[in-house]
Design a protein around this motif. Structure first.
Motif, PDB file in Angstrom:
ATOM      1  N   GLN A  16      85.452  73.366  19.067  1.00 41.52           N
ATOM      2  CA  GLN A  16      84.109  73.610  19.563  1.00 41.52           C
ATOM      3  C   GLN A  16      83.124  72.518  19.166  1.00 41.52           C
ATOM      4  OE1 GLN A  16      82.871  76.227  21.422  1.00 41.52           O
ATOM      5  NE2 GLN A  16      84.920  77.034  21.704  1.00 41.52           N
ATOM      6  N   ASP A  20      79.469  67.501  24.523  1.00 40.10           N
ATOM      7  CA  ASP A  20      79.343  68.260  25.765  1.00 40.10           C
ATOM      8  C   ASP A  20      80.048  67.569  26.922  1.00 40.10           C
ATOM      9  OD1 ASP A  20      77.858  70.097  24.393  1.00 40.10           O
ATOM     10  OD2 ASP A  20      75.913  69.285  25.002  1.00 40.10           O
ATOM     11  N   LYS A  23      83.614  68.523  26.751  1.00 37.97           N
ATOM     12  CA  LYS A  23      83.814  69.908  27.165  1.00 37.97           C
ATOM     13  C   LYS A  23      83.837  70.034  28.686  1.00 37.97           C
ATOM     14  CE  LYS A  23      81.670  71.991  23.072  1.00 37.97           C
ATOM     15  NZ  LYS A  23      80.536  72.798  22.566  1.00 37.97           N
ATOM     16  N   TYR A 253      86.070  84.809  25.862  1.00 37.34           N
ATOM     17  CA  TYR A 253      86.598  84.420  27.164  1.00 37.34           C
ATOM     18  C   TYR A 253      87.008  85.669  27.929  1.00 37.34           C
ATOM     19  CZ  TYR A 253      91.535  85.156  25.810  1.00 37.34           C
ATOM     20  OH  TYR A 253      92.728  85.704  25.421  1.00 37.34           O
ATOM     21  N   TYR A 314      84.839  80.864  30.011  1.00 35.88           N
ATOM     22  CA  TYR A 314      84.994  80.501  28.606  1.00 35.88           C
ATOM     23  C   TYR A 314      83.612  80.231  28.020  1.00 35.88           C
ATOM     24  CZ  TYR A 314      86.546  77.976  24.433  1.00 35.88           C
ATOM     25  OH  TYR A 314      86.762  77.560  23.136  1.00 35.88           O
ATOM     26  N   LYS A 315      83.359  80.844  26.879  1.00 35.55           N
ATOM     27  CA  LYS A 315      82.058  80.713  26.235  1.00 35.55           C
ATOM     28  C   LYS A 315      82.109  79.614  25.173  1.00 35.55           C
ATOM     29  CE  LYS A 315      78.679  83.448  23.603  1.00 35.55           C
ATOM     30  NZ  LYS A 315      78.415  84.771  22.985  1.00 35.55           N
ATOM     31  N   THR A 316      81.169  78.711  25.241  1.00 33.28           N
ATOM     32  CA  THR A 316      81.045  77.648  24.258  1.00 33.28           C
ATOM     33  C   THR A 316      79.559  77.351  24.063  1.00 33.28           C
ATOM     34  OG1 THR A 316      81.739  75.398  23.671  1.00 33.28           O
ATOM     35  CG2 THR A 316      81.265  75.844  26.006  1.00 33.28           C
ATOM     36  N   THR A 317      79.254  76.248  23.421  1.00 28.51           N
ATOM     37  CA  THR A 317      77.863  75.907  23.151  1.00 28.51           C
ATOM     38  C   THR A 317      77.514  74.581  23.812  1.00 28.51           C
ATOM     39  OG1 THR A 317      78.477  74.824  21.073  1.00 28.51           O
ATOM     40  CG2 THR A 317      77.833  77.151  20.970  1.00 28.51           C
ATOM     41  N   THR A 359      70.612  74.417  20.205  1.00 26.01           N
ATOM     42  CA  THR A 359      71.945  74.776  20.689  1.00 26.01           C
ATOM     43  C   THR A 359      71.877  76.112  21.415  1.00 26.01           C
ATOM     44  OG1 THR A 359      72.954  73.611  18.821  1.00 26.01           O
ATOM     45  CG2 THR A 359      74.338  75.162  20.029  1.00 26.01           C
ATOM     46  N   ASP A 361      74.098  78.956  24.157  1.00 24.61           N
ATOM     47  CA  ASP A 361      75.404  79.404  24.649  1.00 24.61           C
ATOM     48  C   ASP A 361      75.518  79.101  26.137  1.00 24.61           C
ATOM     49  OD1 ASP A 361      75.995  80.371  22.158  1.00 24.61           O
ATOM     50  OD2 ASP A 361      75.377  82.433  22.616  1.00 24.61           O
TER      51      ASP A 361
END
Length: 811
Positions: A16, A20, A23, A253, A314-317, A359, A361
């Motif tokens: 993580q 960016d 990602k 996710y 999919y969850k990320t930052t 930051t 989500d």
């Protein structure tokens, strides 16, 4: 195709802490998809987590439909696998479908609607301002009434009769009467989206899943050209990160397995070539063979032209970086930069700017072909759902609830009933066996006994004649002695044979059947009062309703799970409505759809995205609660505490607590009105009495004057009459006195004459007595001297009848 081998390799999720830009690469998305694939599709023996869950859910659904496999029952009753001796109807007894329908249809009857509450600063300010106005009117009510009475000018800003009297009434008034147009617009927007997506039908499917498999899933998304879409999701096709939360709020996710025709891939990624499509087709066929899932398709030719895709979120930052430039006049300007922007401190001091970052989500959308290294789509989600009060968070597109999940294991109502449903099916089959082996009662015919019977017709008495006579008349002809005169042991040639009918076994199996039915009711809480199968005729109606209410309590977690999904979808739709009205091309059409029921809110709809709303679900009361409220209303009506109009207003409120509070307030207000009316009426009566008293006083004075004059005249007449009377009385007395004197003189003369006559009589009697005494004395002297007998001086005059006592002496 044989060269294509599906290999599910051990793949973990990517880090993580990468940039960016990394990602956003397809390689990052492919690693995420393969990590999900490994977690759900890696083989453990011949099983994998996804298809094991799929088969489990499929088994539960078959039981809920009464279509479960009968192979286990055949294995139970078969003798060494041989079923040739059994001629049974293996169709499952549809017990579970009834209980499932009772629960699902019972929840469909519970109506509820969305209540939006504007909770942003602007809305709170308007609400507080309106409440202050009402409180001011409450405090100045007496003064304003005096002004209105003295000047005739109405200074009230609202109907004074509707003003609350206490703080409790003020709170209730704000809840019932204060509804800003922006909240109405938001509720109309949410209801419009639900209606366009036919959520009532989707809700029934979700409630069915919550009852059968123990989990319900729905999805909300924004589709270009179609707007906001709310759709049903089959829980059997869902993948998600491990969680122990029954509301799945901590999942990072979500995924959905879909099988599509290969030709549909061109719509997802138009850049696919023919060779890539053929490769995907070969991989898909190998995937079906690898997991042995081709049997799930009715047409074996269809699956060859399809492929299995993984749609996942999919969850990320994401790091938001800004450059803040400070001008010499004190102003500033903010410029957005990428996450690689990291100037040295000296440069920032010389350039008079600073770095700002935060930051947030974010969710990425991906589509991967299962069993391959091909990813068709990987990009950041568009129109993510972000609460205005916490914009750094983003909500997923999927909303799920499993009310009875523990450690990732999902429990359902149908799963509890399956063991007893199997026992009921076995009992049903055993009952068929017993009934099939039951034979009718027969008769025993003794041929030797028939030979000894002569019917007198010359014909022999054969068994056919004996049976005909027996079955038609029930009579039997026999002989106690044979033709030779010996005792006939077969004197009754026909006898009833009572076979073993299996009645005891049948009763035992029926008792077991009912016992397992009771066990199903025990483990689920669905009693007889709930399903209405065998209500006790001796039970009171209230007792049966109480039992049904307790059964509703046993399944309340299913209703609450469905309400959670509905409320979560409504909250997500509030943010999506704001996005539509601010960014979508068809926002004008959408605003017209919302305002078609209320034109007055069209102006507020355009500013809907500015507000922040809280979503609440208002559930309509059930039949028991409605009955209680109606009983309170009827009691208040019978006592005259409320009017019919008040009862109609109370029935319109779906919130039972608010309805009872309104009932109490209506009763108190009517009592106050009646007391005021009574006081006013008493005051009017007092005024009327005072006027009556004044008039009565005047009449009394006049009457007294008239009476006084009349009395004076009467007195004068009486005085004259008395004077005349006294004169007449004096004259009359004078005459009476003269007459009385005359009478007295006469009486005195008469009395004196009587006295003189009495004295004369006395003297004459005295002389006569003395003379008699002297005579008798002389006779006594003579008698003593001459010794004569005694003398009697008794006179005959002393006898009343002229004779004396000597007549009665003996002679």
């Amino acid at each position: 195709m044989k060269d294509v081998v599906v290999n599910i390799s051990a793949t973990g999720f990517p880090g993580q802490f990468v940039s960016d830009s990394e990602k956003a690469t397809d390689a990052f998305g492919l690693q995420v998809g393969q990590a999900i694939q490994y977690e759900w599709f890696r083989k453990d023996g011949n099983q994998c987590r996804y298809y094991s869950q799929w088969r489990d859910f499929n088994r539960l659904r078959l039981y809920a439909r009464g279509e479960q496999s009968v192979q286990k029952y055949k294995n139970e009753l078969a003798i060494d696998g041989d079923l040739s001796y059994l001629n049974l109807d293996w169709t499952p007894v549809p017990i579970l479908p009834k209980f499932v329908d009772v629960v699902v249809n019972g929840m469909s009857d519970r109506l509820f609607k969305v209540k939006a509450y504007a909770q942003d600063a602007m809305s709170q300010s308007k609400r507080s301002k309106y409440q202050d106005m009402v409180e001011g009117q409450m405090a100045a009510k007496d003064v304003l009434n005096i002004i209105q009475e003295s000047t005739g000018i109405n200074s009230f800003m609202m109907d004074p009769e509707e003003l609350p009297q206490t703080d409790e009434e003020l709170s209730l008034y704000m809840q019932l009467n204060y509804k800003p147009a922006i909240e109405i617009a938001e509720e109309e927007a949410i209801n419009t989206i639900f209606d366009e997506n036919h959520y009532q039908d989707t809700r029934k499917r979700i409630d069915y899943d919550l009852t059968v498999v123990g989990i319900g899933v729905a999805k909300h998304e924004f589709l270009p050209g179609a707007g906001v879409q709310v759709s049903y999701v089959d829980p059997a096709n869902i993948v998600y990160s491990y969680t122990e939360d029954p509301f799945f709020t901590d999942c990072f996710y979500w995924g959905e397995i879909k099988t599509l025709p290969v030709t549909e891939l061109m719509k997802i990624d138009p850049t696919l070539t023919r060779e890539q499509l053929e490769e995907i087709s070969m991989y898909s066929q190998s995937w079906y063979n690898y997991y042995n899932v081709a049997r799930f398709y009715e047409n074996s030719l269809f699956y060859r032209d399809t492929c299995t895709l993984l749609y996942f979120n999919y969850k990320t930052t994401k790091k938001m970086v800004y450059k803040k430039k400070i001008f010499e006049n004190g102003g500033s300007r903010v410029i957005e930069k990428d996450d690689n922007f990291n100037p040295p401190t000296e440069m920032m001091e010389e350039g008079k700017f600073e770095k700002m970052e935060k930051t947030i989500d974010v969710w990425y959308d991906g589509i991967m072909v299962m069993g391959t290294n091909i990813i068709l789509k990987w990009e950041m989600s568009q129109n993510m759902v972000r609460p205005k009060s916490a914009s750094q968070h983003a909500l997923p597109n999927y909303v799920a609830c499993a009310p009875r999940m523990y450690k990732g294991v999902i429990e359902s109502l149908v799963r509890r009933m399956i063991p007893f449903a199997d026992l009921i099916q076995i009992t049903h089959l055993k009952l068929q066996q017993v009934i099939a082996r039951t034979v009718p009662d027969g008769v025993f015919i003794d041929a030797d006994g028939l030979n000894e019977v002569d019917l007198g017709t010359g014909n022999a008495y054969n068994p056919e004649d004996a049976l005909r006579l027996y079955f038609q008349t029930g009579s039997v002809i026999g002989r106690s002695y044979t033709g030779d005169g010996e005792f006939n042991n077969a004197r009754v040639p026909i006898q009833q044979l009572t076979s073993n009918s299996g009645a005891s076994k049948t009763q035992m199996l029926i008792a077991n059947y009912n016992h397992y039915m009771d066990m199903i009711r025990s483990v689920t809480g669905l009693n007889e009062a709930r399903d209405g199968s065998t209500p006790d005729p001796n039970s009171l109606v209230g007792v049966q309703k109480l039992a049904a209410l307790n059964s509703n309590t046993a399944t309340r977690h299913i209703l609450e799970g469905g309400l959670y999904i509905y409320r979560s979808l409504a909250e997500a739709l509030t943010y999506r409505v704001a996005d539509i009205l601010e960014y979508a091309d068809f926002k004008d059409d959408f605003a017209n759809k919302i305002g078609k029921y209320n034109v007055s809110i069209l102006n507020d709809i355009s500013d809907l995205y500015v507000y922040d709303f809280g979503i609440f679900i208002e559930i309509s009361p059930d039949e028991e609660q409605k009955a209680q409220l109606e009983a309170n209303i009827q009691m208040a009506l019978s006592k005259g505490d409320i009017n019919l109009e008040d009862a109609i207003d109370i029935r319109e409120i779906k919130n039972l607590k608010l309805a009872n509070q309104l009932l109490k307030m209506k009763r108190i207000k009517k009592q106050d009105r009646e007391e005021k009316m009574a006081m006013q009426q008493q005051a009017m009566i007092s005024q009327q009495q005072l006027k009556s008293q004044e008039m009565a006083g005047q009449v009394a004075m006049q009457k007294i004057q008239a009476e006084t004059q009349a009395k004076m005249q009467i007195k004068q007449a009486e005085a004259a009459f008395d004077i005349e009377k006294m004169k007449n009385e004096a004259e009359f007395k004078r005459m009476l006195m003269g007459e009385e004197f005359s009478y007295n003189m006469q009486l005195a003369g008469i009395e004196q004459s009587a006295l003189n006559a009495r004295d004369d009589v006395k003297e004459k009697s005295k002389s006569k007595r003395i003379s008699q005494q002297n005579s008798e004395q002389s006779k006594l002297i003579n008698q003593r001297k001459n010794n004569l007998p005694p003398l009697s001086f008794e006179s005959n005059e002393d006898s009343l009848d002229g004779f004396d006592m000597a007549e009665f002496e003996p002679r």
